[in-house]
Design an enzyme around this catalytic site. Sequence first.
Site, PDB file in Angstrom:
ATOM      1  N   GLU A  24       1.514   5.546  -5.059  1.00  0.00           N
ATOM      2  CA  GLU A  24       1.280   6.036  -3.681  1.00  0.00           C
ATOM      3  C   GLU A  24      -0.253   6.893  -3.305  1.00  0.00           C
ATOM      4  OE1 GLU A  24       3.436   2.499  -3.313  1.00  0.00           O
ATOM      5  OE2 GLU A  24       4.013   4.614  -4.015  1.00  0.00           O
ATOM      6  N   ASN A  70       3.245  -1.502  -7.954  1.00  0.00           N
ATOM      7  CA  ASN A  70       2.109  -1.920  -7.121  1.00  0.00           C
ATOM      8  C   ASN A  70       0.834  -1.263  -7.796  1.00  0.00           C
ATOM      9  OD1 ASN A  70       3.541   0.215  -5.598  1.00  0.00           O
ATOM     10  ND2 ASN A  70       1.765   0.208  -4.627  1.00  0.00           N
ATOM     11  N   ASP A 107       3.007  -4.426  -2.029  1.00  0.00           N
ATOM     12  CA  ASP A 107       3.276  -3.764  -2.835  1.00  0.00           C
ATOM     13  C   ASP A 107       4.950  -4.872  -2.733  1.00  0.00           C
ATOM     14  OD1 ASP A 107       4.494  -1.386  -3.525  1.00  0.00           O
ATOM     15  OD2 ASP A 107       5.504  -0.678  -1.751  1.00  0.00           O
TER      16      ASP A 107
END
Length: 603
Positions: free
Chosen positions: A194, A278, A320
């Site tokens: 992230e 991801n 994701d």
Amino acid sequence: MRKVMLTSCLGAVAALTIGAASANDELIKMEKNPKEWVMPAGNYANQRYSELKQITAANVGKLQVAWTFSTGVLRGHEGGPLIIGNMMYVHTPFPNMVYALDLANENKIVWKYEPKQDPNVIPVMCCDTVNRGVAYGDGKIFLHQADTTLVALDAKTGKVAWSTKNGDPGKGATGTSAPLVVKDKVLIGISGGEFGVQCHVTAYDMKDGKQVWRAFSEGPDDQIKFDPEKTMALGKPVGKDSSLTTWQGDQWKIGGGCTWGWLSYDPGLNMVYYGSGNPSTWNPKQRPGDNKWSMTIFGRDADTGMAKWVYQMTPHDEWDYDGVNEMILSDQQVNGQARKLLTHFDRNGLAYTLDRASGELLVAEKYDPKVNWTSGVDMNKSSPTYGRPKVLDQYSTDKQGEDVNVKGICPAALGTKDEQPAAYSPETQLFYVPTNHVCMDYEPFKVSYTAGQPYVGATLSMYPPAGESHMGNFIAWDNKAGKIVWSNKEQFSVWSGALATAGGVVFYGTLEGYLKAVDAKTGKELYKFKTPSGIIGNVTTYEHGGKQFIAILSGVGGWAGIGLAAGLTDPTAGLGAVGGYAALSNYTALGGTLTVFSLPNAN
């Protein structure tokens, strides 16, 4: 989808160690002793199965609390303890303390390790300050701290033998996963998808902490440790620059593909297995292409890190659906032929079975019937889209475009299963899987990359499937037919790791805080006990003084419990989880406790 019928043979656990003299002899010998729990998943195969059978389906209802231990930390407690001889090693979330408890002396604290870490690492941890456990080898306890420090502690004294830095928290890299000791190396991944980290798995020398090899998830062939002619994908060589050609420009340098899940190892093949997460950002419009090798299962040589085969489950991920969940190894018969298999329950809602020697794809089926983003995987080997999932336009966040709220996608970003590990019983030949029964709305938006700042680019909300109110199921899965055998509904997601035993009992925990025991064959609930806080830890078993014990860490948190753990109230906070699990606060509160159970007067 084509289904290949698989027939298990007995002795799956033992078969995995045949011809393994070259591997770490100490751990291979120790993992065969069911009285101990010497690895995060119990054994190299990640089966989370114990041969202990003092606790059975007939007497499990008589379980009582034997003792408890407070960790002193109030965030999400994932993972579980190790049991080495008379010692139990218990870990905590940040600040990542480790306790050594003497089981032969009233569980006395022999030593406590408490690292001094910069608290600025906490905001960089996407989904709570969790840690999934410690590893053992060569008289040392290995811990991957939140600040990415990999530390080796003397198992007897707790003194630091060596430490090394595995990443840069200033750029968003953090440590949440459990190491795995393989031969003379300690293997560890990295978190930070992230934040646009170029992620990797790294092997360090167990003696001194020096780096032996590092394999990135995306980048040039030398960085991802691919041989263009020898590394295989679905039976074909990957070819030159297989990753670079699927990213626009230099996007791979901030590509994510993190490796914060579990690792497994086959001593006979000398291969390690894990999944990558991801791609960065969550906005698929900003990263055209398949984004290889994010969302991928890797089979690598344990000595060199070279990839022997890869399989990308979710090319150009739009939701994701991290591929980091555990790889469970078993030896079975396929159409009358002995095969070495790998079974994986992915975030994307599909359960995969592959040949772990070659990477051949055998089974790919939905393990929650509500999964709707795909109609299934193309299993036709002559098809140009062989091995790819067919994406339905209605649920494609890419085709719908930026700033469009795509509704009703199942599963949600936290997947049909997240990192909470499943278990496999060679007796029933079934897999026991904790699942999330959750859907989402997903709205991508344009985001710019700044090192050390969130690089997400999507707003989410989560909720149960339409017309239903429960958010979890605990299922038994037949990987021979790719079907659910039985399923138990749970009000919230089942975020605890499962444990299967030779006593015919399967254990798991619930977000409300219940430890539950069910019949391995039927799923019938046989026992439950509410611990002090919600359970996102993994159930462990061991034997001491003639008694079998069941141990579980409770302490609500993790992605599902981030609202409680971090005091968040905005429904879209916690990457969408806060609103979906708002009702959890009606059932449990923060706490960090190890609860240990046994039968009364067991001999």
